[in-house]
Design an enzyme around this catalytic site. Structure first.
Site, PDB file in Angstrom:
ATOM      1  N   LYS A  99      59.558  24.148  -3.882  1.00  0.00           N
ATOM      2  CA  LYS A  99      58.241  23.635  -3.473  1.00  0.00           C
ATOM      3  C   LYS A  99      57.869  24.165  -2.092  1.00  0.00           C
ATOM      4  CE  LYS A  99      57.764  19.503  -1.510  1.00  0.00           C
ATOM      5  NZ  LYS A  99      56.872  19.467  -0.339  1.00  0.00           N
ATOM      6  N   ASN A 100      58.804  24.084  -1.156  1.00  0.00           N
ATOM      7  CA  ASN A 100      58.497  24.435   0.231  1.00  0.00           C
ATOM      8  C   ASN A 100      58.305  25.934   0.434  1.00  0.00           C
ATOM      9  OD1 ASN A 100      58.558  21.755   0.989  1.00  0.00           O
ATOM     10  ND2 ASN A 100      60.700  21.814   1.628  1.00  0.00           N
TER      11      ASN A 100
END
Length: 416
Positions: free
Chosen positions: A22-23
């Site tokens: 996600k990051n």
């Protein structure tokens, strides 16, 4: 509203595959704003935060073709405003500020929201953009930025900031001259973004160190790129194995991104082996308590602090967990205590006395990683645990209940 219901006591066994990070995905998708044409991105996770970023890009006029791979064309940008309705749920929305100013010469971005785990001030981003020559005005809850063309400069971050480093690194790619980012964050996700930007034609060196050098270029071109595996998801599963006395192969992860966690888990008595395509994690039963101190990468990740606290809650002995990254990241403590955890907070320290007999309870998620810690506690608690406000977990874990079920956990999502 959905709930996750867990009946504890099952041992985790088998194989599980980690999704894309996600990051890393969020800034990489945003980097498409710097190009004119179709970008192709592989390994993008299906998460609420990713969907939010895609909606935000579409609101600017970008075209998005769903699927694997995901394709984005930001060639026709008709708006430079990130509205409050889209930004309020996710602090990472601030990432659009630098690319929009760099390419379009202006941006109007609502002050962001997201998990309430600390102030995470946007002044770091504003100060850095001003150093690059942007004129900034805060008005009616929005950041308004303008620049005919950004100019290279030396930017010193008072603290290592992941989104700050990413935001200004993207902006500096199209600035005139050389930019130095000092005291930069060093996370693998920043290195992944730098690789993508360099493939677009940027000239970035030093990503992964505390000094990043960017030679500005006139334009960037579309790329085909792959997002790295999610080290926090991998770490969450590793901790789950330790708590349940399991034996699991975690495939598709990058062991080199997990050195700090691996060292701590080995100290607890777990057997961790690097295998082809991932890691094999074996719990040997009795859990030795260890102390944890969160630090910027390559230190122990703050995003695994809550999960590790759940682990130590069922350990043998006393553990001191020190949070140095975010000042308000112990909100999961009261919920763990509802399940029988013995935890005392003293400033930024949590003193955890191991209690092998947690009990199921109705608990509430307060943020993304807190929700993961409560699921882990539910896996070993006696009886039934019901977790509400699960929209937090959906921001960062793709189908976590399905993946845990495949490993033997008794967990299900109840639609509300």
């Amino acid at each position: 509203m959905d709930k996750i219901v867990i009946h504890g006591g099952e041992r985790l066994e088998g194989e599980v595959c980690v999704s894309g990070s996600k990051n890393a995905a969020l800034p990489i998708l945003v980097s498409s704003l710097l190009t004119d044409g179709w970008n192709t991105f592989h390994n993008i996770p299906d998460l609420v935060d990713v969907r939010t970023i895609k909606k935000l890009l579409k609101s600017f006029g970008a075209e998005v073709e769903e699927g694997e791979p995901l394709r984005i064309n930001a060639g026709k940008i008709g708006s430079c405003e990130a509205s409050y309705d889209l930004v309020k749920t996710m602090r990472a929305s601030i990432l659009v500020l630098g690319p929009l100013v760099a390419r379009m010469g202006m941006a109007r971005v609502s002050l962001p929201g997201g998990c309430a785990i600390g102030a995470r001030p946007v002044n770091i981003h504003i100060k850095a953009l001003e150093a690059l020559g942007a004129k900034i005005n805060l008005k009616d809850g929005y950041i308004e930025a303008k620049a005919s063309r950004l100019k290279g400069a030396t930017v010193y971050f008072d603290i290592p900031t992941v989104t700050g480093t990413e935001n200004i690194m993207m902006a500096a790619c199209l600035a005139k001259g050389t930019t130095l980012l000092e005291n930069s964050a060093r996370e693998p996700e920043i290195m992944n973004l730098a690789e993508v930007l360099n493939d677009m034609g940027a000239k970035i060196s030093g990503a992964g160190t505390d000094v990043i050098r960017i030679e500005g270029v006139d334009s960037l071109h579309p790329v085909e790129a792959t997002v790295i595996p999610d080290r926090i998801e991998a770490g969450t599963f590793m901790i789950a194995v330790g708590m349940t006395g399991g034996d699991v192969k975690i495939k598709g992860c990058e062991p080199g991104h997990l050195d700090a966690l691996i060292a701590k888990l080995r100290d607890t008595g777990m057997d961790i082996t690097i295998i082809d395509g991932g890691i094999r994690v074996v719990s040997k039963g009795k859990i030795k308590s260890v102390d944890i101190k969160t630090l910027p990468y390559p230190g122990f990740p703050t995003d695994l602090q809550a999960q590790m606290m759940a682990f130590m809650a069922v350990g043998n002995g006393l553990s001191v967990i020190t949070e140095t990254v975010f000042e308000n990241r112990f909100m999961h403590v009261s919920e763990l205590m509802r399940m029988g955890a013995d935890i005392v907070i003293e400033g930024n320290n949590a003193i955890v006395k191991g209690n092998p007999k947690l009990r199921g309870a109705q608990v509430m998620a307060t943020d993304l990683r807190a929700s993961a810690s409560l699921i882990l506690a539910g896996l070993v608690a006696e009886g039934t645990t019901e977790l509400s406000r699960v929209y937090h977990i959906d921001r960062g874990y793709q189908k976590i209940e399905e993946k845990l079920t495949s490993l033997g956990a008794n967990i299900r999502r109840v639609k509300g």
